[in-house]
Design a protein around this motif. Structure first.
Motif, PDB file in Angstrom:
ATOM      1  N   ASP A 337       0.562  -1.203   0.230  1.00 26.10           N
ATOM      2  CA  ASP A 337      -0.159   0.338   0.136  1.00 26.10           C
ATOM      3  C   ASP A 337       0.965   1.636   0.334  1.00 26.10           C
ATOM      4  O   ASP A 337       0.397   2.453  -0.510  1.00 26.10           O
ATOM      5  CB  ASP A 337      -0.812  -0.179   1.182  1.00 26.10           C
ATOM      6  N   VAL A 338       2.579   1.319   0.660  1.00 26.76           N
ATOM      7  CA  VAL A 338       2.877   2.165   1.224  1.00 26.76           C
ATOM      8  C   VAL A 338       4.047   2.475   0.053  1.00 26.76           C
ATOM      9  O   VAL A 338       4.518   1.118   0.626  1.00 26.76           O
ATOM     10  CB  VAL A 338       2.927   2.867   2.489  1.00 26.76           C
ATOM     11  N   ALA A 339       4.746   3.610   0.087  1.00 24.03           N
ATOM     12  CA  ALA A 339       6.440   3.832  -0.621  1.00 24.03           C
ATOM     13  C   ALA A 339       6.883   4.507   0.007  1.00 24.03           C
ATOM     14  O   ALA A 339       6.118   5.246   1.030  1.00 24.03           O
ATOM     15  CB  ALA A 339       5.518   4.174  -2.053  1.00 24.03           C
ATOM     16  N   LEU A 340       8.190   3.743   0.464  1.00 23.53           N
ATOM     17  CA  LEU A 340       9.129   4.623   1.532  1.00 23.53           C
ATOM     18  C   LEU A 340       9.982   4.912   0.763  1.00 23.53           C
ATOM     19  O   LEU A 340      10.529   4.515   0.222  1.00 23.53           O
ATOM     20  CB  LEU A 340       9.686   3.798   2.653  1.00 23.53           C
ATOM     21  N   LEU A 341       9.992   6.396   0.230  1.00 19.86           N
ATOM     22  CA  LEU A 341      11.179   7.608  -0.658  1.00 19.86           C
ATOM     23  C   LEU A 341      12.644   6.835   0.398  1.00 19.86           C
ATOM     24  O   LEU A 341      12.371   7.906   0.932  1.00 19.86           O
ATOM     25  CB  LEU A 341      10.511   8.665  -0.869  1.00 19.86           C
ATOM     26  N   SER A 342      13.319   6.286   0.542  1.00 24.58           N
ATOM     27  CA  SER A 342      14.598   6.274   0.926  1.00 24.58           C
ATOM     28  C   SER A 342      15.621   7.461   0.818  1.00 24.58           C
ATOM     29  O   SER A 342      15.251   8.333   0.364  1.00 24.58           O
ATOM     30  CB  SER A 342      15.272   5.627   0.538  1.00 24.58           C
ATOM     31  N   VAL A 343      15.870   7.844   2.036  1.00 32.19           N
ATOM     32  CA  VAL A 343      16.480   9.422   2.477  1.00 32.19           C
ATOM     33  C   VAL A 343      17.988   8.817   1.302  1.00 32.19           C
ATOM     34  O   VAL A 343      17.722   9.714   1.461  1.00 32.19           O
ATOM     35  CB  VAL A 343      16.721   9.313   3.885  1.00 32.19           C
ATOM     36  N   GLU A 344      18.628   7.790   2.060  1.00 35.40           N
ATOM     37  CA  GLU A 344      19.502   7.521   0.854  1.00 35.40           C
ATOM     38  C   GLU A 344      19.296   7.800  -0.833  1.00 35.40           C
ATOM     39  O   GLU A 344      20.053   8.057  -1.587  1.00 35.40           O
ATOM     40  CB  GLU A 344      20.128   6.037   1.036  1.00 35.40           C
ATOM     41  N   ALA A 345      17.943   6.834  -1.112  1.00 36.68           N
ATOM     42  CA  ALA A 345      17.907   7.097  -2.309  1.00 36.68           C
ATOM     43  C   ALA A 345      17.157   8.578  -3.306  1.00 36.68           C
ATOM     44  O   ALA A 345      17.956   8.941  -4.089  1.00 36.68           O
ATOM     45  CB  ALA A 345      16.138   6.043  -2.787  1.00 36.68           C
ATOM     46  N   ALA A 346      17.166   9.106  -1.551  1.00 35.28           N
ATOM     47  CA  ALA A 346      16.811  10.661  -2.574  1.00 35.28           C
ATOM     48  C   ALA A 346      18.128  11.770  -2.821  1.00 35.28           C
ATOM     49  O   ALA A 346      17.731  12.753  -2.659  1.00 35.28           O
ATOM     50  CB  ALA A 346      15.819  11.610  -0.895  1.00 35.28           C
TER      51      ALA A 346
END
Length: 659
Positions: A337-346
């Motif tokens: 349901d949920v997407a966590l936009l990784s701090v590392e990926a950002a």
């Protein structure tokens, strides 16, 4: 990819003689059978730099008198066990001693203690690369390898004479890190390209993996330099139990075959005579299966070459269970349901708050909350399709730049909602919100810690003003926002001239502005809440975040009565018209100096599960037991109860295809 792999280290000093003198084919095979092993990564070259076979491209270990690699491959293949071959790539100590000019050199420092035991990493922008490629080519040409595993590699910062000369030859200034970084990227890309050319020239399609200890979120280009991924994640070896779920939830949506690699060791690699409890391996391998991964367990062979029976009895207790479960774990897709936009990926993993190399506090805290809250999620990067999810989490440090803005706008336009915390949601170049979250930024909050008073009782704690330790932003409410909780200031910050009691200053009750605000686009919480949870583990922080997620996701794909120490995933085998719902429960405890261990696995009874899926279910059963379960389905809602959970339980839901 086979499910029951062993990664067999063999880093053996030249000061030890009689190498492999106790290796026996029959004993080796018996241990693989005892361990239920179907693939074992074996060794051509170790960190010390020695070959374990006759070699023209390298030097055979001086204490070895025969082709140990060939004998091991023959023994394994005879019982249908695959043998990827390991070469230490970044480390080669016998070459490092002879060629110190090939060492990776830091910009500052670098004064080595010549009497400290250890290795020296080598730069791939030196003649060492050609030497390594010749060693790889020799293995691929002469041995029936089932893959190539190259270790201790990655994009490396280096100021060796070769790297400095390369940049100066191109007219650049090596004192400028912005000029050096592209060279380091090119060096690694050139290394992986030439390895692929070398291997596939002789064996097209042979699996190749370059191991750096961590799959960097947001660097799909680096991931795709491999044919598959191996997620090195030894909980007791420095990775902890947060790392694997975070890494796996990022990797599975990439669509590459992958495995989870733990170890049999009580601590980490290179530990002889160290063993973790069998229940720990049972849990760690089950964790891999629940996240769509195959399994690998690290071991290290004794210099004399005899396989350790206690190790393979230990591994076998876990792999016997994996073998029984494999058919429900092939070709799965995670349901989220949920997407966590990784701090590392950002690209914000160096932001204030100390994001470390492997997890990062904000990413780790968010994943821990999601697992404990039984939320189905993926970890995503800037290339992911946000529209596949209902809620997007921007944890603590995700500012909105040119790449993220249009994707975020499109996600919100199609009805998606955002949970943002701390400085997330602000523009990359200014302290102003890039999307309407019902608040206006007023700068960094001057008080830390301070207090949050939710305008709703928390499930476990009721009504109070709760201390939040993380750094916060001061915000003002706009017309589009509805306050769900308020900030209350302490009397003052703690310092030498104004302090109170043992830790921090009590709550003054003074209104400090909105603390949690809801708008049509989502919910904003004005602290680095996930980082706070990773560091302090506050129940109030978790229940605040889960309250927000429950408002944003009123009808989740999964609900469960499982306690916080458990976790759930939902995998789909579309080709077989079934879902496989995984439930796990274990309680790691600290023992020794920061080592998390699992020993006792206590059963949990009558775990209720409610799923929302579009298909019509016609059968539900426990796997691998094949025990049918009673269930109730009304529309998309399917409900059932797991009567007993001990470590790991799969529930299979077979459905009718929608026509």
């Amino acid at each position: 990819m086979r499910f029951r792999q062993v990664h067999l280290d063999f880093h053996t000093s030249e000061a030890i003689d009689h190498i492999g003198s106790r290796f026996e084919k029959k004993q080796f095979q018996e241990m693989l059978r005892l361990g239920h092993v179907d693939s074992i990564t074996v060794f051509s070259k170790c960190h010390h730099g020695w070959a374990y076979h006759p070699s023209q491209a390298n030097q055979m270990h001086p204490g070895l008198s025969y082709d140990l690699l060939g004998a091991i491959i023959e023994a394994a293949h005879e019982i249908d066990v695959k043998t990827p071959v390991y070469l230490s790539a970044g480390l080669d100590e016998q070459l490092a001693v002879r060629h110190p000019e090939w060492w990776i050199r830091p910009r500052y420092g670098g004064h080595e203690d010549l009497f400290r035991p250890g290795y020296h990493q080598l730069c791939m922008n030196t003649p060492y690369l050609d030497t390594l490629l010749a060693q790889i080519d020799e293995v691929v040409q002469n041995y029936d390898a089932d893959g190539i595993f190259l270790d201790i590699v990655g994009v490396r910062e280096c100021y060796c004479a070769s790297c400095v000369a390369t940049v100066r030859g191109e007219g650049g200034d090596p004192r400028d890190i912005g000029v050096m970084r592209p060279l380091w990227e090119r060096t690694y890309a050139n290394y992986t390209r030439r390895v692929k050319e070398t291997v596939h020239a002789r064996r097209p399609g042979m699996p190749i993996f370059h191991n750096g200890g961590h799959i960097r979120r947001g660097r799909r280009d680096l991931a795709q330099m491999n044919t598959h991924l191996e997620l090195e994640s030894l909980p007791t070896g420095g990775w902890g139990y947060d790392h694997f779920p975070l890494s796996a939830r990022y990797v599975q949506p990439l669509g590459m075959p992958f495995l989870g690699m733990t170890g049999k060791f009580h601590t980490s690699w290179g530990e002889f005579g160290g063993y973790k409890h069998p229940n720990a391996l049972r849990y760690e391998t089950a964790l891999s299966l629940a996240h769509g991964a195959a399994c690998s367990i690290g071991d290290q062979l004794h210099p004399l070459g005899s396989m350790d029976e206690a190790t393979y009895a230990l591994i076998g207790k876990a792999y016997k269970e994996v073998e029984a479960k494999e058919q429900w774990c092939l070709n799965t897709v995670n349901v989220a349901d949920v997407a966590l936009l990784s701090v590392e990926a950002a690209g914000a993993h160096t932001a204030e708050g100390g994001q470390d190399t492997f997890t990062g506090q904000s990413d780790a805290g968010a994943v821990r909350m999601l697992l404990e809250g039984n939320i189905l999620f993926d970890v995503v990067d800037l290339e992911s399709d946000f529209n596949a999810y209902r809620v997007l989490i921007l944890p603590d440090h995700v500012r909105i730049g040119a790449a993220l803005q249009p994707k975020l706008d499109a996600f919100l336009a199609q009805g998606g909602r955002v949970l943002a915390t701390g400085e997330s949601g602000l523009r990359a170049a200014e302290d102003a919100f890039a999307v309407d979250l019902g608040v206006r930024d007023a700068g960094i909050n001057p008080y830390q810690p301070d207090y949050f008073r939710p305008l709703h009782p928390l499930p476990s704690l009721g009504e109070a003003a709760f201390v939040f330790y993380g750094q916060g932003r001061k915000v003002e409410l706009t017309e589009s926002g509805t306050e769900q909780g308020r900030r209350e200031n302490p009397y003052f910050n703690r310092d030498a001239f104004t302090f109170c009691s043992h830790q921090h200053t009590p709550n003054s009750g003074e209104y400090g502005g909105p603390g949690m605000v809801e708008s049509r686009n989502g919910i904003y919480i004005a602290w680095n809440l996930f980082e706070d949870y990773a560091v302090k583990g506050s129940l109030a922080a978790k229940e605040t975040a889960l309250f927000a997620l429950n408002r944003l996701l009123p009808q989740p794909a999964l609900r469960s009565s499982l306690p916080a120490q458990g976790s759930v995933t939902l995998q789909k085998q579309a080709g077989l018209s079934r879902y496989v719902q995984h439930t796990l429960y274990a309680v790691p405890v600290k023992r020794g100096d920061g080592i998390e261990i699992i020993e006792d696995l206590l059963p949990v009874y009558d775990v209720s599960i409610e799923l929302r899926i579009p298909e019509k279910v016609h059968a539900i059963y426990l796997a691998p037991q094949m025990t049918p379960l009673d269930f109730e389905q009304q529309g998309e809602r399917v409900a059932y109860t797991i009567p007993e959970l001990e470590c790991h339980q799969m529930v299979v839901l077979e459905y009718e295809e929608i026509i």
